[in-house]
Structures are given as structure tokens and as C-alpha cells.
Design a protein around this motif. Structure first.
Motif, PDB file in Angstrom:
ATOM      1  N   ALA A 107       0.812  -1.217   0.000  1.00  0.00           N
ATOM      2  CA  ALA A 107       0.000   0.000   0.000  1.00  0.00           C
ATOM      3  C   ALA A 107       0.844   1.265   0.000  1.00  0.00           C
ATOM      4  O   ALA A 107       0.322   2.365   0.200  1.00  0.00           O
ATOM      5  N   GLY A 108       2.157   1.113  -0.222  1.00  0.00           N
ATOM      6  CA  GLY A 108       3.032   2.279  -0.225  1.00  0.00           C
ATOM      7  C   GLY A 108       4.125   2.144   0.814  1.00  0.00           C
ATOM      8  O   GLY A 108       4.293   1.098   1.442  1.00  0.00           O
ATOM      9  N   PRO A 109       4.913   3.211   1.013  1.00  0.00           N
ATOM     10  CA  PRO A 109       6.026   3.167   1.966  1.00  0.00           C
ATOM     11  C   PRO A 109       5.541   2.904   3.396  1.00  0.00           C
ATOM     12  O   PRO A 109       4.505   3.399   3.819  1.00  0.00           O
ATOM     13  N   VAL A 110       6.333   2.112   4.113  1.00  0.00           N
ATOM     14  CA  VAL A 110       6.020   1.790   5.504  1.00  0.00           C
ATOM     15  C   VAL A 110       7.204   2.228   6.366  1.00  0.00           C
ATOM     16  O   VAL A 110       8.334   1.776   6.165  1.00  0.00           O
ATOM     17  N   GLY A 111       6.954   3.131   7.317  1.00  0.00           N
ATOM     18  CA  GLY A 111       8.000   3.583   8.219  1.00  0.00           C
ATOM     19  C   GLY A 111       8.261   2.547   9.303  1.00  0.00           C
ATOM     20  O   GLY A 111       7.356   2.195  10.057  1.00  0.00           O
ATOM     21  N   ILE A 112       9.495   2.059   9.383  1.00  0.00           N
ATOM     22  CA  ILE A 112       9.854   1.022  10.352  1.00  0.00           C
ATOM     23  C   ILE A 112      10.577   1.624  11.562  1.00  0.00           C
ATOM     24  O   ILE A 112      10.253   1.311  12.707  1.00  0.00           O
TER      25      ILE A 112
END
Length: 226
Positions: free
Chosen positions: A19-24
Motif C-alpha cells: 500500500a506504499g512506503p512503511v516507516g519502520i
């Protein structure tokens, strides 16, 4: 500090998701002293393993900097990074990652051979004896229990005499008795070789043995945690 062996400054990690970039990880700043034992704790999904992977150069930070032994890991190419890890780091995973077609001795000796060690098999045998597997040198992973396989993984990580030992849930796949034995061996290897130890764990008793504990929550260091 002159004795800092790992130095992370304002590190972020963002991965691509469906669904797009994921901040980890978000703005992690952390220094680890030479010879220190650091425990990384926190709920599942808090970013503990990702932080460990950044420290080992197995993931690259999206922004910020990660220095290990004074080297900027983000500035190293893949080959240089692999050489650096081989020379200075040992990594132990929850899953043992042994090569099934190699004996215990070969699993430990092969990384040493790749690093050019002339005594690779002698040193591998020494490390396997140190973790109680002197009688299992010629056994294959399928012939060993989970606890024995994790001992082989520990010996493999310790054999190059690493400056930094990284462990990701090293007791996670083991029962209580085997987990306690691996804990003792892990700290024993640290004491024997003088390595800096950073470990991810859910086990309170394992975290309690560390010099310092850092709790992560939602990809950030939980400053309010005791």
C-alpha cells in the motif's frame, strides 16, 4: 566517545509495502560502547530486529548514519560490507540458517575459509568443543536437535573472533532448558572473546543479564521506559 563501537545518529528506515512506503524506524540515535552488552526489547513490530539488521549492515538506513568501528556502513558497497561483516561481526538468528548438506564442522569452518583463515577447521573444532559439541563435529543439521543446531550457529558466529556479536531472538525457537543453556553460552562467548553483544529478546531473564536495556515502541526508542 573513544570507546564507542556502534554509533547510530537520527536513523530512519522506510520499506516498500503493497500500500506504499512503511516507516519502520524513526529518528533512532544510539551509541554502544566497546565490550557492552545491550538488550533490545519491545513488543512485536516495534522495530527491534530491523534495528539489529541496520547495526549489522544487513539493511541500509533510509536516512541518518550508522557507524561501526568508525566505518560508515552506508558508504560501503555490498562487497566491502560483506568483507567488513566477515572480519568484525558475528550474527546469530532465531532460525539457525545452517547449510543442511554440510556437517557441523563444515558449517563453522566455511566462513573462516572464505575469510582466508589458514586454521579454519582447527578453529571451528575448537569453537564447537567450547559449546559442548565436540562429539558432533561430523553430524549434519538434520541429525541434531534444535538446541544443538543453535549451538552450531553460536560457534559459527564466534569462530572469527568478532568485535561485535549480534543476536536476534537466539532462544526464540528453543524450550526453556535449551534456551537457558544457549543464554549461558552466549554470554560465555562474549566473556571469552571480549565482543560487544547486542541482542533482541522477548525473554526478561535474558534482558536482565545485559549491562543496559533499550526498549523500542512503534519504531522509536521509548525514553520513558525503565
Amino acid at each position: 566517545m573513544a570507546d564507542t563501537i556502534l554509533d547510530l545518529s537520527d536513523v530512519t528506515l522506510t520499506l516498500k509495502g503493497n500500500a506504499g512506503p512503511v516507516g519502520i524506524l524513526h529518528g533512532i540515535t544510539l551509541a554502544v560502547a566497546r565490550g557492552e552488552t545491550l538488550g533490545l526489547i519491545g513488543p512485536s513490530g516495534s522495530g527491534k530486529s530491523s534495528l539489529l539488521m541496520l547495526m549489522g549492515g544487513l539493511e541500509r538506513a533510509t536516512s541518518g548514519r550508522v557507524h561501526a568501528l568508525g566505518h560508515d556502513l552506508s558508504a560501503l558497497g555490498e562487497d566491502a560490507l560483506a568483507r567488513f561483516r566477515r572480519q568484525h561481526m558475528g550474527v546469530v538468528f532465531q532460525s539457525f540458517h545452517l547449510i543442511p548438506t554440510m556437517t557441523a564442522l563444515e558449517n563453522v569452518a566455511t566462513p573462516l575459509e572464505l575469510a582466508g583463515a589458514p586454521d579454519a577447521f582447527d578453529r571451528a573444532a575448537e569453537e564447537l568443543r567450547a559449546v559442548g559439541l565436540g562429539a558432533r563435529l561430523e553430524h549434519y543439521p538434520a541429525q541434531m536437535s534444535g538446541g544443538e543446531q543453535q549451538r552450531v550457529a553460536l560457534a559459527r558466529a564466534a569462530a572469527p573472533r568478532p568485535d561485535i556479536l549480534l543476536a536476534d531472538e537466539p532462544t526464540g525457537n528453543l524450550d526453556g532448558a535449551n534456551g537457558a543453556a544457549i543464554m549461558d553460552l552466549l554470554f560465555g562467548l562474549r566473556d571469552r572473546h571480549g565482543a560487544t553483544l547486542v541482542l533482541v529478546t522477548h525473554a526478561r531473564e535474558l534482558a536482565a543479564r545485559c549491562d543496559r536495556v533499550v526498549r523500542l515502541r512503534d519504531g522509536r526508542i521509548d525514553e520513558g521506559a525503565a
